[in-house]
Design a protein around this motif. Structure first.
Motif, PDB file in Angstrom:
ATOM      1  N   GLU A  41      91.148 -72.449 -42.859  1.00 20.33           N
ATOM      2  CA  GLU A  41      90.709 -73.770 -43.319  1.00 20.33           C
ATOM      3  C   GLU A  41      89.536 -74.284 -42.487  1.00 20.33           C
ATOM      4  OE1 GLU A  41      94.251 -76.130 -43.049  1.00 20.33           O
ATOM      5  OE2 GLU A  41      95.354 -74.793 -44.396  1.00 20.33           O
ATOM      6  N   ALA A  42      89.605 -74.090 -41.173  1.00 24.03           N
ATOM      7  CA  ALA A  42      88.526 -74.550 -40.297  1.00 24.03           C
ATOM      8  C   ALA A  42      87.222 -73.818 -40.605  1.00 24.03           C
ATOM      9  CB  ALA A  42      88.913 -74.348 -38.830  1.00 24.03           C
ATOM     10  N   LEU A  43      87.315 -72.509 -40.811  1.00 19.75           N
ATOM     11  CA  LEU A  43      86.131 -71.713 -41.120  1.00 19.75           C
ATOM     12  C   LEU A  43      85.498 -72.183 -42.427  1.00 19.75           C
ATOM     13  CD1 LEU A  43      84.264 -69.300 -40.559  1.00 19.75           C
ATOM     14  CD2 LEU A  43      85.981 -67.835 -41.630  1.00 19.75           C
ATOM     15  N   SER A  44      86.304 -72.372 -43.450  1.00 15.98           N
ATOM     16  CA  SER A  44      85.797 -72.839 -44.741  1.00 15.98           C
ATOM     17  C   SER A  44      85.120 -74.209 -44.602  1.00 15.98           C
ATOM     18  CB  SER A  44      86.942 -72.919 -45.753  1.00 15.98           C
ATOM     19  OG  SER A  44      86.502 -73.465 -46.968  1.00 15.98           O
ATOM     20  N   GLY A  45      85.774 -75.120 -43.894  1.00 20.11           N
ATOM     21  CA  GLY A  45      85.215 -76.455 -43.705  1.00 20.11           C
ATOM     22  C   GLY A  45      83.937 -76.447 -42.885  1.00 20.11           C
ATOM     23  N   LEU A  50      77.962 -76.896 -42.653  1.00 19.38           N
ATOM     24  CA  LEU A  50      76.655 -76.294 -42.361  1.00 19.38           C
ATOM     25  C   LEU A  50      75.784 -76.274 -43.611  1.00 19.38           C
ATOM     26  CD1 LEU A  50      77.571 -73.221 -40.089  1.00 19.38           C
ATOM     27  CD2 LEU A  50      76.385 -75.308 -39.389  1.00 19.38           C
ATOM     28  N   GLU A  51      76.359 -75.825 -44.711  1.00 21.47           N
ATOM     29  CA  GLU A  51      75.589 -75.729 -45.957  1.00 21.47           C
ATOM     30  C   GLU A  51      75.169 -77.109 -46.462  1.00 21.47           C
ATOM     31  OE1 GLU A  51      77.317 -71.554 -47.760  1.00 21.47           O
ATOM     32  OE2 GLU A  51      78.395 -73.406 -48.251  1.00 21.47           O
ATOM     33  N   ALA A  52      76.065 -78.091 -46.365  1.00 26.28           N
ATOM     34  CA  ALA A  52      75.745 -79.450 -46.812  1.00 26.28           C
ATOM     35  C   ALA A  52      74.616 -80.052 -45.987  1.00 26.28           C
ATOM     36  CB  ALA A  52      76.985 -80.336 -46.744  1.00 26.28           C
ATOM     37  N   ASP A  53      74.562 -79.700 -44.704  1.00 24.97           N
ATOM     38  CA  ASP A  53      73.511 -80.204 -43.818  1.00 24.97           C
ATOM     39  C   ASP A  53      72.228 -79.394 -43.927  1.00 24.97           C
ATOM     40  OD1 ASP A  53      75.245 -82.154 -42.936  1.00 24.97           O
ATOM     41  OD2 ASP A  53      75.700 -81.168 -41.028  1.00 24.97           O
ATOM     42  N   GLY A  54      72.247 -78.322 -44.733  1.00 25.95           N
ATOM     43  CA  GLY A  54      71.060 -77.476 -44.877  1.00 25.95           C
ATOM     44  C   GLY A  54      70.850 -76.528 -43.712  1.00 25.95           C
ATOM     45  N   ASP A  55      71.875 -76.360 -42.883  1.00 24.03           N
ATOM     46  CA  ASP A  55      71.784 -75.449 -41.743  1.00 24.03           C
ATOM     47  C   ASP A  55      72.146 -74.031 -42.180  1.00 24.03           C
ATOM     48  OD1 ASP A  55      71.114 -77.536 -39.990  1.00 24.03           O
ATOM     49  OD2 ASP A  55      73.231 -77.988 -39.598  1.00 24.03           O
ATOM     50  N   ASP A  89      85.881 -72.929 -50.813  1.00 21.65           N
ATOM     51  CA  ASP A  89      86.305 -73.825 -51.884  1.00 21.65           C
ATOM     52  C   ASP A  89      85.035 -74.498 -52.380  1.00 21.65           C
ATOM     53  OD1 ASP A  89      89.069 -73.336 -51.833  1.00 21.65           O
ATOM     54  OD2 ASP A  89      89.309 -74.670 -50.115  1.00 21.65           O
ATOM     55  N   ARG A  90      84.621 -74.151 -53.583  1.00 18.26           N
ATOM     56  CA  ARG A  90      83.349 -74.653 -54.109  1.00 18.26           C
ATOM     57  C   ARG A  90      83.499 -75.918 -54.948  1.00 18.26           C
ATOM     58  NH1 ARG A  90      79.246 -70.529 -53.446  1.00 18.26           N
ATOM     59  NH2 ARG A  90      80.255 -68.685 -52.609  1.00 18.26           N
ATOM     60  N   GLY A  91      84.741 -76.345 -55.178  1.00 19.84           N
ATOM     61  CA  GLY A  91      84.942 -77.592 -55.894  1.00 19.84           C
ATOM     62  C   GLY A  91      84.819 -77.479 -57.402  1.00 19.84           C
ATOM     63  N   SER A  92      84.691 -76.277 -57.917  1.00 18.37           N
ATOM     64  CA  SER A  92      84.653 -76.106 -59.363  1.00 18.37           C
ATOM     65  C   SER A  92      85.496 -74.889 -59.719  1.00 18.37           C
ATOM     66  CB  SER A  92      83.219 -75.932 -59.858  1.00 18.37           C
ATOM     67  OG  SER A  92      82.637 -74.775 -59.297  1.00 18.37           O
ATOM     68  N   THR A  93      85.907 -74.831 -60.959  1.00 15.59           N
ATOM     69  CA  THR A  93      86.745 -73.730 -61.395  1.00 15.59           C
ATOM     70  C   THR A  93      86.015 -72.896 -62.436  1.00 15.59           C
ATOM     71  OG1 THR A  93      87.763 -75.098 -63.105  1.00 15.59           O
ATOM     72  CG2 THR A  93      88.871 -75.020 -60.968  1.00 15.59           C
ATOM     73  N   ALA A  94      86.519 -71.710 -62.658  1.00 12.30           N
ATOM     74  CA  ALA A  94      85.970 -70.823 -63.677  1.00 12.30           C
ATOM     75  C   ALA A  94      87.127 -70.259 -64.490  1.00 12.30           C
ATOM     76  CB  ALA A  94      85.179 -69.689 -63.028  1.00 12.30           C
ATOM     77  N   ARG A  95      86.946 -70.228 -65.785  1.00  6.71           N
ATOM     78  CA  ARG A  95      87.956 -69.636 -66.665  1.00  6.71           C
ATOM     79  C   ARG A  95      87.729 -68.126 -66.655  1.00  6.71           C
ATOM     80  NH1 ARG A  95      91.364 -71.307 -70.544  1.00  6.71           N
ATOM     81  NH2 ARG A  95      90.604 -73.424 -70.369  1.00  6.71           N
TER      82      ARG A  95
END
Length: 133
Positions: A41-45, A50-55, A89-95
């Motif tokens: 969980e820590a790694l994913s978060g 990092l990605e949200a901050d553009g790092d 966890d990308r926040g979206s799902t795929a069928r």
């Protein structure tokens, strides 16, 4: 992707987990198993932030590179190592379309119902658990 993690245990403390390739990404748990579950969980978060901050997200180094890095000599002292998968966890799902034996599908549906989950939620949690173990 999988990252090498160090697990430390000091007397009268919980198990601590750190990632040499991701400074500041840490986790802990009362048992090794719990510490590793929390590390997923820590790694994913951490990667999500990092990605949200553009790092940039540092790529994982292999075991030999981690063990031979002179800058990590102190961190390696008394540490156990493990490999932690990056589960995003990308926040979206795929069928998707999957096939199961009908008997297995019945068992899946019964287990999901007993847990008050949808079939999809049950399968996702089972897959996540299997990836982590």
């Amino acid at each position: 992707m999988r990252y090498i993690a160090f697990i430390h245990k000091e007397p009268d403390s919980v198990y601590g987990v750190s990632f040499p390739d991701l400074p500041g990404c840490i986790s802990a748990g009362d048992t090794i198993d719990e510490a590793v579950q929390h590390a997923v969980e820590a790694l994913s978060g951490h990667v999500r932030i990092l990605e949200a901050d553009g790092d940039p997200v540092p790529p994982p180094r292999d075991f030999d590179a981690i063990m031979s890095d002179p800058d990590l000599e102190e961190d390696r002292q008394g540490a156990m190592t493990t490999i932690v998968p990056l589960v995003r966890d990308r926040g979206s799902t795929a069928r998707i379309n999957v096939s199961f034996d009908l008997g297995l599908l019945d068992a899946i549906d019964a287990a999901a119902k007993a847990r008050k989950q949808t079939r999809s939620a049950f399968l996702a949690s089972a897959a996540r658990r299997e990836i982590v173990e």
